[in-house]
Design an enzyme around this catalytic site. Structure first.
Site, mmCIF file in Angstrom:
data_model
loop_
_atom_site.group_PDB
_atom_site.id
_atom_site.type_symbol
_atom_site.label_atom_id
_atom_site.label_comp_id
_atom_site.label_asym_id
_atom_site.label_seq_id
_atom_site.Cartn_x
_atom_site.Cartn_y
_atom_site.Cartn_z
ATOM 1 N N ASP A 178 -6.284 -13.737 22.391
ATOM 2 C CA ASP A 178 -5.497 -14.550 21.460
ATOM 3 C C ASP A 178 -6.425 -15.609 20.857
ATOM 4 O O ASP A 178 -7.645 -15.551 21.033
ATOM 5 C CB ASP A 178 -4.299 -15.192 22.181
ATOM 6 C CG ASP A 178 -4.730 -16.278 23.161
ATOM 7 O OD1 ASP A 178 -5.948 -16.428 23.408
ATOM 8 O OD2 ASP A 178 -3.849 -16.986 23.672
ATOM 9 N N LYS A 188 -2.605 -7.222 21.251
ATOM 10 C CA LYS A 188 -2.644 -8.396 22.121
ATOM 11 C C LYS A 188 -1.372 -8.472 22.977
ATOM 12 O O LYS A 188 -1.435 -8.659 24.181
ATOM 13 C CB LYS A 188 -2.781 -9.674 21.276
ATOM 14 C CG LYS A 188 -2.988 -10.913 22.100
ATOM 15 C CD LYS A 188 -2.554 -12.158 21.377
ATOM 16 C CE LYS A 188 -1.050 -12.282 21.434
ATOM 17 N NZ LYS A 188 -0.527 -13.497 20.821
#
Ligand code: SF4
Length: 210
Positions: free
Chosen positions: A136, A118
């Site tokens: 996220d 991420k």
């Protein structure tokens, strides 16, 4: 208008200029801010980074800094012990192996301490405009509620699905728009369902979805 077009139109109307809310002035500062934002809000990260980067003005200074001194600056952020170690290690690697620059490749980014998929996606898309969708907690929740993913999908699965459903030239903006939509509108607790412009696309407009 199809589902995908509708979602894009609504998000464009709500957040036409969506971009990261993390404060930074230099490339490596964004990398460290994203690293700090794991399990912490952008607001809480923005409260500590100006002081952190003012005390340690360069990557070299962060490389030489005692862990305790970095901890002192970021102790209001969750997981600050391990984050302080990762900041120092990352600064050391950037100075020693990358001429004090943030690497552009996702593989190089992901090899840095504390930098997962991420974080690498966020840094690559914000700094280098590499088309990616970082998943996220907000992107995950919004994707599930809008039936762009199943409730059981992992972040990686969601990322793959979003990249299949949306055109590549919209990925970067979409990522930021979904974060803002999740942060301010389709919140984890008490989402603003009444009058929501995406209610027709939503799986559970009246039911709490994790
Ligand atoms: S109706 Fe509620 S849960 Fe569904 S997208 Fe809108 S705010 Fe989120």
């Amino acid at each position: 208008m199809g589902k995908i077009e509708n979602i894009l139109a609504v998000l464009d109307q709500l957040y036409p200029d969506a971009e990261t809310e993390l404060w930074y002035e230099k490339d490596y500062q964004l990398l460290i801010a994203v690293l700090l934002s794991a399990q912490a809000t952008d607001v809480s990260v923005n409260k500590v980074t100006p002081q952190l980067f003012n005390r340690f003005k360069t990557l070299e200074a962060l490389k030489e800094a005692p862990i305790e001194a970095i901890e002192e600056e970021i102790k209001s952020i969750g997981l600050y012990h391990s984050k302080a170690k990762n900041i120092k290690k990352t600064a050391t690697i950037l100075v020693d192996q990358y001429q004090s620059k943030v690497p552009t490749s996702l593989a190089d980014l992901e090899s840095l301490p504390g930098v997962g998929r991420k974080t690498a996606n966020v840094v690559a898309s914000v700094l280098f405009k590499t088309p990616r969708i970082a998943v996220d907690t907000h992107v995950s929740r919004v994707s599930k509620r809008l039936k762009l993913a199943t409730l059981k999908d992992s972040p990686l699965k969601i990322e793959e699905k979003l990249m299949r459903k949306f055109k590549e030239d919209r990925w970067i903006r979409l990522h930021h728009q979904m974060i803002l939509f999740g942060r301010y509108h389709c919140k984890a607790q008490n989402p603003s369902c009444e009058g929501c412009p995406l209610k027709t696309e939503c799986r559970f407009p009246h039911i709490k979805v994790p």
